[in-house]
Design a protein around this motif. Structure first.
Motif, PDB file in Angstrom:
ATOM      1  N   ILE A  64      -4.609 -15.253  -5.060  1.00 25.12           N
ATOM      2  CA  ILE A  64      -3.764 -14.058  -5.086  1.00 25.12           C
ATOM      3  C   ILE A  64      -2.978 -14.028  -3.786  1.00 25.12           C
ATOM      4  CG2 ILE A  64      -3.692 -11.543  -5.160  1.00 25.12           C
ATOM      5  CD1 ILE A  64      -6.254 -11.570  -6.746  1.00 25.12           C
ATOM      6  N   GLU A  65      -1.666 -14.015  -3.886  1.00 20.17           N
ATOM      7  CA  GLU A  65      -0.819 -13.999  -2.694  1.00 20.17           C
ATOM      8  C   GLU A  65      -0.384 -12.571  -2.383  1.00 20.17           C
ATOM      9  OE1 GLU A  65       2.414 -16.684  -3.090  1.00 20.17           O
ATOM     10  OE2 GLU A  65       1.149 -18.447  -3.433  1.00 20.17           O
ATOM     11  N   LEU A  66      -0.516 -12.177  -1.138  1.00 16.61           N
ATOM     12  CA  LEU A  66      -0.190 -10.823  -0.708  1.00 16.61           C
ATOM     13  C   LEU A  66       0.848 -10.858   0.407  1.00 16.61           C
ATOM     14  CD1 LEU A  66      -3.802  -9.314  -0.515  1.00 16.61           C
ATOM     15  CD2 LEU A  66      -2.165  -9.114  -2.388  1.00 16.61           C
ATOM     16  N   SER A  67       1.833  -9.973   0.311  1.00 22.42           N
ATOM     17  CA  SER A  67       2.856  -9.848   1.338  1.00 22.42           C
ATOM     18  C   SER A  67       3.309  -8.389   1.398  1.00 22.42           C
ATOM     19  CB  SER A  67       4.044 -10.785   1.048  1.00 22.42           C
ATOM     20  OG  SER A  67       4.581 -10.516  -0.231  1.00 22.42           O
ATOM     21  N   PRO A  68       3.971  -7.985   2.470  1.00 19.00           N
ATOM     22  CA  PRO A  68       4.412  -6.588   2.582  1.00 19.00           C
ATOM     23  C   PRO A  68       5.443  -6.235   1.512  1.00 19.00           C
ATOM     24  CG  PRO A  68       4.496  -7.708   4.699  1.00 19.00           C
ATOM     25  CD  PRO A  68       4.281  -8.760   3.673  1.00 19.00           C
ATOM     26  N   LEU A  69       5.620  -4.944   1.282  1.00 18.97           N
ATOM     27  CA  LEU A  69       6.573  -4.457   0.290  1.00 18.97           C
ATOM     28  C   LEU A  69       7.984  -4.904   0.664  1.00 18.97           C
ATOM     29  CD1 LEU A  69       6.594  -2.629  -2.255  1.00 18.97           C
ATOM     30  CD2 LEU A  69       7.200  -0.732  -0.742  1.00 18.97           C
ATOM     31  N   PRO A  70       8.705  -5.584  -0.237  1.00 19.98           N
ATOM     32  CA  PRO A  70      10.062  -6.055   0.088  1.00 19.98           C
ATOM     33  C   PRO A  70      11.014  -4.892   0.355  1.00 19.98           C
ATOM     34  CG  PRO A  70       9.204  -7.109  -1.898  1.00 19.98           C
ATOM     35  CD  PRO A  70       8.265  -5.994  -1.581  1.00 19.98           C
ATOM     36  N   GLY A  71      12.024  -5.170   1.169  1.00 19.59           N
ATOM     37  CA  GLY A  71      13.064  -4.179   1.410  1.00 19.59           C
ATOM     38  C   GLY A  71      12.819  -3.267   2.589  1.00 19.59           C
ATOM     39  N   PHE A  72      11.653  -3.391   3.249  1.00 16.77           N
ATOM     40  CA  PHE A  72      11.315  -2.502   4.353  1.00 16.77           C
ATOM     41  C   PHE A  72      10.897  -3.327   5.578  1.00 16.77           C
ATOM     42  CE2 PHE A  72      10.443  -0.177   0.450  1.00 16.77           C
ATOM     43  CZ  PHE A  72      11.084   1.037   0.680  1.00 16.77           C
ATOM     44  N   PRO A  73      11.141  -2.795   6.788  1.00 18.34           N
ATOM     45  CA  PRO A  73      10.667  -3.497   7.987  1.00 18.34           C
ATOM     46  C   PRO A  73       9.139  -3.575   7.982  1.00 18.34           C
ATOM     47  CG  PRO A  73      12.253  -1.767   8.555  1.00 18.34           C
ATOM     48  CD  PRO A  73      11.897  -1.566   7.123  1.00 18.34           C
ATOM     49  N   VAL A  74       8.604  -4.660   8.513  1.00 20.62           N
ATOM     50  CA  VAL A  74       7.156  -4.855   8.563  1.00 20.62           C
ATOM     51  C   VAL A  74       6.640  -4.374   9.915  1.00 20.62           C
ATOM     52  CG1 VAL A  74       5.267  -6.498   8.344  1.00 20.62           C
ATOM     53  CG2 VAL A  74       7.395  -6.856   7.068  1.00 20.62           C
ATOM     54  N   LEU A  75       5.615  -3.543   9.883  1.00 20.48           N
ATOM     55  CA  LEU A  75       4.999  -3.054  11.119  1.00 20.48           C
ATOM     56  C   LEU A  75       3.880  -3.989  11.572  1.00 20.48           C
ATOM     57  CD1 LEU A  75       4.799   0.775  10.360  1.00 20.48           C
ATOM     58  CD2 LEU A  75       6.526  -0.462  11.673  1.00 20.48           C
ATOM     59  N   ARG A  76       2.998  -4.341  10.653  1.00 18.09           N
ATOM     60  CA  ARG A  76       1.919  -5.293  10.940  1.00 18.09           C
ATOM     61  C   ARG A  76       1.286  -5.733   9.624  1.00 18.09           C
ATOM     62  NH1 ARG A  76      -1.247  -6.817  15.259  1.00 18.09           N
ATOM     63  NH2 ARG A  76      -0.227  -5.303  16.622  1.00 18.09           N
ATOM     64  N   ASP A  77       1.113  -7.024   9.463  1.00 20.18           N
ATOM     65  CA  ASP A  77       0.467  -7.591   8.273  1.00 20.18           C
ATOM     66  C   ASP A  77       1.073  -7.016   6.987  1.00 20.18           C
ATOM     67  OD1 ASP A  77      -1.061  -9.109   9.975  1.00 20.18           O
ATOM     68  OD2 ASP A  77      -2.821  -7.838   9.878  1.00 20.18           O
ATOM     69  N   LEU A  78       0.284  -6.243   6.224  1.00 20.11           N
ATOM     70  CA  LEU A  78       0.750  -5.725   4.937  1.00 20.11           C
ATOM     71  C   LEU A  78       1.302  -4.305   5.039  1.00 20.11           C
ATOM     72  CD1 LEU A  78      -2.162  -6.993   2.656  1.00 20.11           C
ATOM     73  CD2 LEU A  78       0.076  -8.058   3.040  1.00 20.11           C
ATOM     74  N   ILE A  79       1.482  -3.806   6.240  1.00 23.77           N
ATOM     75  CA  ILE A  79       1.972  -2.438   6.435  1.00 23.77           C
ATOM     76  C   ILE A  79       3.486  -2.454   6.630  1.00 23.77           C
ATOM     77  CG2 ILE A  79       1.849  -0.356   7.837  1.00 23.77           C
ATOM     78  CD1 ILE A  79      -0.973  -1.127   8.608  1.00 23.77           C
ATOM     79  N   ALA A  80       4.199  -1.865   5.685  1.00 25.46           N
ATOM     80  CA  ALA A  80       5.659  -1.774   5.769  1.00 25.46           C
ATOM     81  C   ALA A  80       6.051  -0.374   6.244  1.00 25.46           C
ATOM     82  CB  ALA A  80       6.291  -2.056   4.410  1.00 25.46           C
ATOM     83  N   ASP A  81       7.162  -0.301   6.933  1.00 24.90           N
ATOM     84  CA  ASP A  81       7.675   0.979   7.421  1.00 24.90           C
ATOM     85  C   ASP A  81       8.541   1.608   6.328  1.00 24.90           C
ATOM     86  OD1 ASP A  81       8.636   3.126   8.782  1.00 24.90           O
ATOM     87  OD2 ASP A  81       9.778   1.989  10.275  1.00 24.90           O
ATOM     88  N   ILE A  82       8.003   2.612   5.624  1.00 24.21           N
ATOM     89  CA  ILE A  82       8.738   3.248   4.524  1.00 24.21           C
ATOM     90  C   ILE A  82       9.530   4.469   4.986  1.00 24.21           C
ATOM     91  CG2 ILE A  82       7.090   2.425   2.810  1.00 24.21           C
ATOM     92  CD1 ILE A  82       5.942   5.272   2.734  1.00 24.21           C
ATOM     93  N   ASP A  83       9.619   4.678   6.302  1.00 18.55           N
ATOM     94  CA  ASP A  83      10.383   5.830   6.806  1.00 18.55           C
ATOM     95  C   ASP A  83      11.841   5.828   6.338  1.00 18.55           C
ATOM     96  OD1 ASP A  83       8.234   6.965   7.985  1.00 18.55           O
ATOM     97  OD2 ASP A  83       8.729   6.379  10.043  1.00 18.55           O
ATOM     98  N   PRO A  84      12.518   4.661   6.238  1.00 17.43           N
ATOM     99  CA  PRO A  84      13.904   4.693   5.731  1.00 17.43           C
ATOM    100  C   PRO A  84      14.004   5.316   4.341  1.00 17.43           C
ATOM    101  CG  PRO A  84      13.461   2.583   6.782  1.00 17.43           C
ATOM    102  CD  PRO A  84      12.148   3.316   6.715  1.00 17.43           C
ATOM    103  N   MET A  85      13.042   5.032   3.471  1.00 17.97           N
ATOM    104  CA  MET A  85      13.056   5.629   2.133  1.00 17.97           C
ATOM    105  C   MET A  85      12.819   7.132   2.201  1.00 17.97           C
ATOM    106  SD  MET A  85      10.418   4.946  -1.040  1.00 17.97           S
ATOM    107  CE  MET A  85       9.049   5.579  -0.058  1.00 17.97           C
TER     108      MET A  85
END
Length: 318
Positions: free
Chosen positions: A165-186
Motif C-alpha cells: 500500500i503506497e501512501l503520500s500526502p493529499l495532492p494539491g496542498f503544501p506538505v508540512l511533514r510526512d503525510l500531513i498536508a497544509d489544508i489552510d488554503p482550502m
C-alpha cells in the motif's frame, strides 16, 4: 473474536516521507537575498504559498495485520511500536471529521475508511539491481508462474502476503511533514465565501405584534435542496482529486463552491446574488472543467460534480 477475522496477513506500507528544512533566522522561507523587492508588474495581495523545502524519501514498514483493519490502524501501530517519528493527522477515526485525508495508491481518500484488503496491491517484481522486470510475453508468463507458485507456497504459512500500500500526502496542498498536508488554503477559500446563513435580520411579527416564531420554517422540498451539502466535512478529497486544483492552476476549488452552493440553495438566505457574484470570477466557476473527478471519492456521498454543474448553471442563467 475468532474465525477468519483473527487470521493475520502481511502487508507492506510504502510511505512517502518529508522532513522540512529548518527555517533560517531573519529570512522568510524560500526568500533569496538577491531577489528584487518589488516587481515592475505589480504584486499579488495573496501570493501563492511557496513549496516547503526539505528531505524526501520513501520508507517501507512491514506489518502483520487483519485484512479488515484500516490503513489508519496500521499507521497507529507503526507510530506506537515501530517508528514514533512518523507523522500523520487523524481525529475521530470514523470518517466524520475528514482530518486524515491522504493519497492511497495515488487516490485521495480517508485513512480511517480504507481497509487493508481493499487497497493492498501485489508488489512489482524487481531484479537484483532494484529495477522492475520488463520483457517479452514469455518472461512475463514466467514471472506470473513464479508468482503463482510463491503464492501457493505462502498459503501454507501462518501469514499470507497481501502486497503493498503506497501512501503520500493529499495532492494539491503544501506538505508540512510526512503525510500531513497544509489544508489552510482550502479553508481560507471557504471562509472567503462566507459559509454561514445570511438573513435580513428583520424579525417578522404577527398581527398581535408578537415575534412570528414560524418565520424560518421550511417545507421538506426546500430542505432537500441543500441538506446533502451540509454533510461536507471539508476533508479536501475532492480538491486532491481535481486535476485543475491539484494541478496548481488558479481555482477556488470544489470544496469552496460546495459551501457556496449550500447557502445559494437555502430558501432562508438573502445573499444569493452576492454569493453568485463572488464565484463568477476567472478562478471561480469559470475555472471548473467539469471533469467530475471530485465526485468519485467523496467520503460523504456527495455528487460534487453534479453540484458543481448546478452552481455553474445558476451563474450563467442570471
Amino acid at each position: 473474536m475468532s474465525g477468519t477475522n483473527d487470521v493475520l496477513t502481511r502487508v507492506t506500507l510504502r510511505v512517502n516521507r518529508f522532513a522540512p528544512r529548518p527555517e533560517r533566522e531573519g529570512r522568510s522561507r524560500g526568500a533569496s537575498p538577491f531577489a528584487r523587492k518589488a516587481s515592475p508588474f505589480g504584486s499579488s495581495a495573496e501570493p501563492r504559498a511557496r513549496r516547503p523545502r526539505g528531505r524526501q524519501w520513501v520508507q517501507e514498514y512491514v506489518l502483520d495485520v487483519r485484512p479488515q483493519d484500516t490503513v489508519l490502524d496500521c499507521l497507529l501501530t507503526i507510530k506506537r511500536t515501530v517508528d514514533p517519528t512518523l507523522a500523520f493527522r487523524y481525529s475521530c477515526g470514523h470518517g466524520m471529521c475528514g482530518s486524515d485525508a491522504v493519497a492511497i495508491n495515488g487516490t485521495p481518500t480517508l485513512l480511517c475508511t480504507a481497509a487493508v484488503a481493499d487497497w493492498a496491491k501485489p508488489a512489482v517484481p524487481v531484479d537484483a539491481d532494484g529495477f522492475r522486470r520488463t520483457g517479452d510475453a514469455d518472461a512475463t508468463a514466467a514471472d506470473d508462474d513464479a508468482a503463482a507458485a510463491s503464492a501457493a507456497a505462502g498459503a501454507a504459512t501462518a501469514s499470507a502476503d497481501l502486497g503493498v500500500i503506497e501512501l503520500s500526502p493529499l495532492p494539491g496542498f503544501p506538505v508540512l511533514r510526512d503525510l500531513i498536508a497544509d489544508i489552510d488554503p482550502m479553508l481560507d477559500q471557504i471562509r472567503k465565501l462566507k459559509p454561514y446563513l445570511q438573513a435580513d435580520g428583520v424579525l417578522a411579527t404577527t398581527s398581535e405584534g408578537k415575534v412570528d416564531v414560524f418565520e424560518y420554517l421550511q417545507h421538506p422540498e426546500e430542505l432537500a435542496r441543500y441538506e446533502t451539502l451540509t454533510n461536507c466535512i471539508a476533508c479536501g478529497v475532492c480538491e486532491g482529486s481535481c486535476p485543475v486544483f491539484a494541478g496548481g492552476d488558479a481555482f477556488i476549488g470544489p470544496a469552496a463552491l460546495i459551501a457556496a452552493s449550500r447557502f445559494v440553495n437555502d430558501s432562508r438566505d438573502t445573499a444569493t446574488d452576492a454569493r453568485l457574484d463572488a464565484i463568477d470570477t476567472p478562478d471561480g466557476v469559470s475555472a471548473c472543467q467539469s471533469v467530475r473527478a471530485c465526485t468519485l471519492q467523496c467520503p460523504r456521498g456527495i455528487d460534487v460534480g453534479e453540484e458543481m454543474w448546478q452552481i455553474v448553471a445558476k451563474v450563467k442563467e442570471r
